[in-house]
Design a protein around this motif. Structure first.
Motif, PDB file in Angstrom:
ATOM      1  N   UNK A  95      66.393  -2.361 -75.343  1.00 28.77           N
ATOM      2  CA  UNK A  95      65.872  -2.488 -73.986  1.00 28.77           C
ATOM      3  C   UNK A  95      67.039  -2.393 -73.004  1.00 28.77           C
ATOM      4  N   UNK A  96      66.949  -1.448 -72.081  1.00 29.31           N
ATOM      5  CA  UNK A  96      67.984  -1.272 -71.068  1.00 29.31           C
ATOM      6  C   UNK A  96      67.337  -1.497 -69.704  1.00 29.31           C
ATOM      7  N   UNK A  97      67.690  -2.612 -69.084  1.00 27.34           N
ATOM      8  CA  UNK A  97      67.067  -3.005 -67.824  1.00 27.34           C
ATOM      9  C   UNK A  97      68.057  -2.894 -66.678  1.00 27.34           C
ATOM     10  N   UNK A  98      67.566  -2.366 -65.561  1.00 30.99           N
ATOM     11  CA  UNK A  98      68.356  -2.302 -64.337  1.00 30.99           C
ATOM     12  C   UNK A  98      67.528  -2.886 -63.200  1.00 30.99           C
ATOM     13  N   UNK A  99      68.228  -3.353 -62.184  1.00 28.43           N
ATOM     14  CA  UNK A  99      67.548  -3.914 -61.023  1.00 28.43           C
ATOM     15  C   UNK A  99      67.335  -2.780 -60.028  1.00 28.43           C
ATOM     16  N   UNK A 100      66.270  -2.033 -60.266  1.00 29.09           N
ATOM     17  CA  UNK A 100      65.982  -0.866 -59.440  1.00 29.09           C
ATOM     18  C   UNK A 100      64.508  -0.491 -59.549  1.00 29.09           C
ATOM     19  N   UNK A 101      64.050   0.303 -58.612  1.00 24.80           N
ATOM     20  CA  UNK A 101      62.698   0.868 -58.620  1.00 24.80           C
ATOM     21  C   UNK A 101      62.825   2.333 -58.990  1.00 24.80           C
ATOM     22  N   UNK A 102      61.927   2.807 -59.840  1.00 22.62           N
ATOM     23  CA  UNK A 102      61.929   4.223 -60.190  1.00 22.62           C
ATOM     24  C   UNK A 102      60.613   4.854 -59.754  1.00 22.62           C
ATOM     25  N   UNK A 103      60.592   6.171 -59.737  1.00 19.02           N
ATOM     26  CA  UNK A 103      59.403   6.869 -59.249  1.00 19.02           C
ATOM     27  C   UNK A 103      58.397   7.196 -60.347  1.00 19.02           C
ATOM     28  N   UNK A 104      58.782   7.053 -61.610  1.00 21.03           N
ATOM     29  CA  UNK A 104      57.885   7.491 -62.681  1.00 21.03           C
ATOM     30  C   UNK A 104      57.774   6.500 -63.841  1.00 21.03           C
ATOM     31  N   UNK A 105      57.418   5.233 -63.577  1.00 26.90           N
ATOM     32  CA  UNK A 105      57.236   4.319 -64.716  1.00 26.90           C
ATOM     33  C   UNK A 105      55.948   4.647 -65.455  1.00 26.90           C
ATOM     34  N   UNK A 106      55.887   4.213 -66.714  1.00 24.48           N
ATOM     35  CA  UNK A 106      54.643   4.342 -67.480  1.00 24.48           C
ATOM     36  C   UNK A 106      53.649   3.278 -67.034  1.00 24.48           C
ATOM     37  N   UNK A 107      54.166   2.058 -66.893  1.00 22.10           N
ATOM     38  CA  UNK A 107      53.328   0.952 -66.425  1.00 22.10           C
ATOM     39  C   UNK A 107      54.131   0.094 -65.464  1.00 22.10           C
ATOM     40  N   UNK A 108      53.418  -0.658 -64.659  1.00 21.69           N
ATOM     41  CA  UNK A 108      54.043  -1.643 -63.787  1.00 21.69           C
ATOM     42  C   UNK A 108      53.394  -2.995 -64.068  1.00 21.69           C
ATOM     43  N   UNK A 109      54.229  -4.009 -64.188  1.00 19.49           N
ATOM     44  CA  UNK A 109      53.759  -5.377 -64.358  1.00 19.49           C
ATOM     45  C   UNK A 109      54.184  -6.145 -63.122  1.00 19.49           C
ATOM     46  N   UNK A 141      49.423  -2.154 -63.843  1.00 18.12           N
ATOM     47  CA  UNK A 141      48.947  -0.838 -63.440  1.00 18.12           C
ATOM     48  C   UNK A 141      49.506   0.181 -64.417  1.00 18.12           C
ATOM     49  N   UNK A 142      48.633   1.029 -64.924  1.00 17.73           N
ATOM     50  CA  UNK A 142      49.036   2.106 -65.819  1.00 17.73           C
ATOM     51  C   UNK A 142      49.229   3.369 -65.001  1.00 17.73           C
ATOM     52  N   UNK A 143      50.389   3.971 -65.103  1.00 11.92           N
ATOM     53  CA  UNK A 143      50.672   5.202 -64.372  1.00 11.92           C
ATOM     54  C   UNK A 143      50.603   6.433 -65.267  1.00 11.92           C
ATOM     55  N   UNK A 144      50.904   6.270 -66.540  1.00 12.00           N
ATOM     56  CA  UNK A 144      50.852   7.395 -67.478  1.00 12.00           C
ATOM     57  C   UNK A 144      49.455   7.477 -68.074  1.00 12.00           C
ATOM     58  N   UNK A 145      49.132   8.643 -68.572  1.00 10.36           N
ATOM     59  CA  UNK A 145      47.826   8.859 -69.183  1.00 10.36           C
ATOM     60  C   UNK A 145      47.724   8.201 -70.551  1.00 10.36           C
TER      61      UNK A 145
END
Length: 163
Positions: A95-109, A141-145
Motif C-alpha cells: 500500500x502506497x499512500x500519499x496525502x493528495x487528491x487524484x482525478x481517477x480513483x476506483x473508489x472513494x471512501x 462511491x464507486x468510480x470504476x465499472x
C-alpha cells in the motif's frame, strides 16, 4: 491432424483455466499490522498516512491487484470530512499512500476523522465498520465499472464494507 487440434485446444483451455483461477484466488492471508496510536487536537483525531494505511490494510487492500497486462493499479481515495483532506492509496507492491487528491480513483471512501479513529481503536473492527456504514458515518462511491473492480479484486473486500 484432427486429434492434434483437439488436444491443443484442450491444452490451451486447461492453461487458461489454471491462469484464471490462479489470478482470481491469489493472495494468501494478510499479515496483521499494529494499530497506529490515535492523538487528538481540539477534540478531532489527527489522521496520518499510517492511519490511512491501517484502514486500507484492514479492508484487505493488499489483496487488490492491477489488471493483467496493464499498468492499471487499484487506487482508493479517502476523504476526511472535517478538514476536507484527501489521501490516495495505490496498491503496487504493498500500500502506497500519499496525502493528495487524484482525478481517477476506483473508489472513494468518505468519513470523518473521529469515525476513522473509532474504527482503528475498536476491538471489533468489522462490527464497528458495519455499524458506521449503517449510521451513514461512512460513504462509498464507486468510480470504476464493475468489470474493472472485479478484475482488480475489490469484490473480495466487499464483505468488510457492506452494510
Amino acid at each position: 491432424m484432427k486429434k492434434i487440434i483437439i488436444f491443443s485446444s484442450i491444452g490451451i483451455l486447461l492453461l487458461i483455466s489454471i491462469l484464471f483461477f490462479t489470478f482470481m484466488y491469489s493472495g494468501g492471508e494478510i499479515e496483521a499490522i499494529p494499530k497506529p496510536e490515535v492523538t487528538y487536537e481540539n477534540g478531532t483525531a489527527l489522521i496520518t498516512i499510517d492511519h490511512i494505511n491501517y484502514l486500507i490494510h484492514y479492508l484487505g487492500g493488499e489483496k487488490l491487484r492491477k489488471i493483467p497486462f496493464t499498468d492499471n493499479n487499484p487506487k482508493i481515495e479517502i476523504l476526511l470530512l472535517q478538514k476536507q483532506e484527501y489521501f490516495t492509496s495505490e496498491i503496487k507492491e504493498g500500500i502506497q499512500t500519499t496525502k493528495t487528491k487524484i482525478s481517477n480513483p476506483d473508489i472513494q471512501i468518505r468519513l470523518d476523522e473521529n469515525t476513522l479513529a473509532d474504527l482503528i481503536k475498536s476491538e471489533k473492527t468489522q462490527e464497528a465498520t458495519t455499524k458506521a456504514i449503517e449510521n451513514d458515518k461512512i460513504g462509498i462511491t464507486l468510480y470504476s465499472g464493475s468489470t474493472e473492480l472485479f478484475l482488480k479484486g475489490y469484490f473480495k473486500i466487499y464483505d468488510k464494507i457492506k452494510p
